[in-house]
Design a protein around this motif. Structure first.
Motif, PDB file in Angstrom:
ATOM      1  N   ASN A 111      -1.623   6.764   2.047  1.00  0.00           N
ATOM      2  CA  ASN A 111      -2.786   7.552   1.621  1.00  0.00           C
ATOM      3  C   ASN A 111      -3.395   7.111   0.298  1.00  0.00           C
ATOM      4  O   ASN A 111      -4.128   7.866  -0.339  1.00  0.00           O
ATOM      5  N   GLY A 112      -3.122   5.888  -0.138  1.00  0.00           N
ATOM      6  CA  GLY A 112      -3.868   5.359  -1.279  1.00  0.00           C
ATOM      7  C   GLY A 112      -3.031   4.804  -2.412  1.00  0.00           C
ATOM      8  O   GLY A 112      -1.973   5.315  -2.724  1.00  0.00           O
ATOM      9  N   GLY A 113      -3.550   3.721  -3.030  1.00  0.00           N
ATOM     10  CA  GLY A 113      -2.876   3.110  -4.160  1.00  0.00           C
ATOM     11  C   GLY A 113      -1.961   1.969  -3.750  1.00  0.00           C
ATOM     12  O   GLY A 113      -1.797   1.663  -2.560  1.00  0.00           O
TER      13      GLY A 113
ATOM     14  N   SER B   4      -8.114   9.207   6.855  1.00  0.00           N
ATOM     15  CA  SER B   4      -9.175   8.269   7.225  1.00  0.00           C
ATOM     16  C   SER B   4      -8.744   7.291   8.316  1.00  0.00           C
ATOM     17  O   SER B   4      -9.583   6.675   8.975  1.00  0.00           O
TER      18      SER B   4
ATOM     19  N   SER C 227       0.821  -1.207   0.000  1.00  0.00           N
ATOM     20  CA  SER C 227       0.000   0.000   0.000  1.00  0.00           C
ATOM     21  C   SER C 227       0.859   1.264   0.000  1.00  0.00           C
ATOM     22  O   SER C 227       1.801   1.388   0.791  1.00  0.00           O
TER      23      SER C 227
ATOM     24  N   ASP D   6       1.104   9.085   6.217  1.00  0.00           N
ATOM     25  CA  ASP D   6      -0.101   8.595   6.899  1.00  0.00           C
ATOM     26  C   ASP D   6       0.199   7.919   8.240  1.00  0.00           C
ATOM     27  O   ASP D   6      -0.717   7.527   8.951  1.00  0.00           O
TER      28      ASP D   6
END
Length: 208
Positions: free
Chosen positions: A18-20, A139, A15, A182
């Motif tokens: 924060n994404g992807g 999140s 991962s 993150d």
């Protein structure tokens, strides 16, 4: 040829903070495979959200204990099993700490050593204590509320479990920290560092 199964969560899956998902060449299991050589096989069986032994009410199929035996049979015979789980155990809704996560890892160790119907030998086990959690952002801030302090104890409890069960031990927090983006996931440098540290830990037990 050695088969190394990396059984973990999003930190193994690759991962991006924060994404992807990182491309394959930037994920630590793939980097480890390059270090060991193409005649060995390193299998990335990471899954975002996977826990040691807990059923997540919000994510299906994340109980690591429930799928370990199937993974060992699917990819077997496995020579080395690398376990790096526990970060997701510290999510607020599980209400457990590093001690319980370590006991969950011990259940995985026990499961991996149960005789299987194919006669595969038990794998050599490498237990990785996950890196300490920094300040989760975005999140994840709510999900990992209270997890920063709990994660400081991964090393102690995981080392005890590894020693008691005669496993190779690696403390990820001793060589890297998560991305500050993150506070949980690894940046590209963290993936590279972990791959090299694991290579040092296992290279002498793998036959060329």
């Amino acid at each position: 040829m050695a088969t190394i199964l990396c059984y973990g969560d999003s930190l193994t899956w690759g991962s991006i903070p924060n994404g992807g998902r990182y491309p394959k060449h930037l994920r630590w299991p793939n980097i480890l495979n390059d270090l060991l050589g193409k005649h060995h096989q390193v299998i990335n069986f990471g899954l975002p959200g996977r826990t040691t032994i807990w059923n997540d009410p919000f994510l299906e199929g994340r109980n690591g204990l429930s799928y370990l035996q199937a993974a060992l049979e699917t990819f077997g015979p496995v020579d080395i099993l690398v376990l790096m789980l526990g970060t997701n155990d510290l999510k607020r809704h599980f209400n457990v700490g590093a001690f319980e996560a370590a006991k969950g890892v011990e259940k995985l160790i026990e499961k991996s050593r149960i005789p299987n119907p194919h006669g595969f030998p038990s794998p050599t086990l490498v237990i990785i204590a996950p890196p300490n959690i920094l300040s989760p952002t975005g999140s994840m801030a709510e999900s990992f509320s209270g997890a920063i302090e709990k994660s400081q104890h991964f090393h102690q409890y995981y080392q005890d479990i590894a020693a008691h069960n005669k496993c190779i031990f690696l403390n990820a927090a001793g060589v890297l920290q998560p991305s500050e983006v993150d506070g949980v996931h690894l940046d590209a440098q963290g993936n590279d560092t972990l791959a090299h540290a694991l290579h040092e830990a296992i290279k002498d037990i793998i036959q060329s």
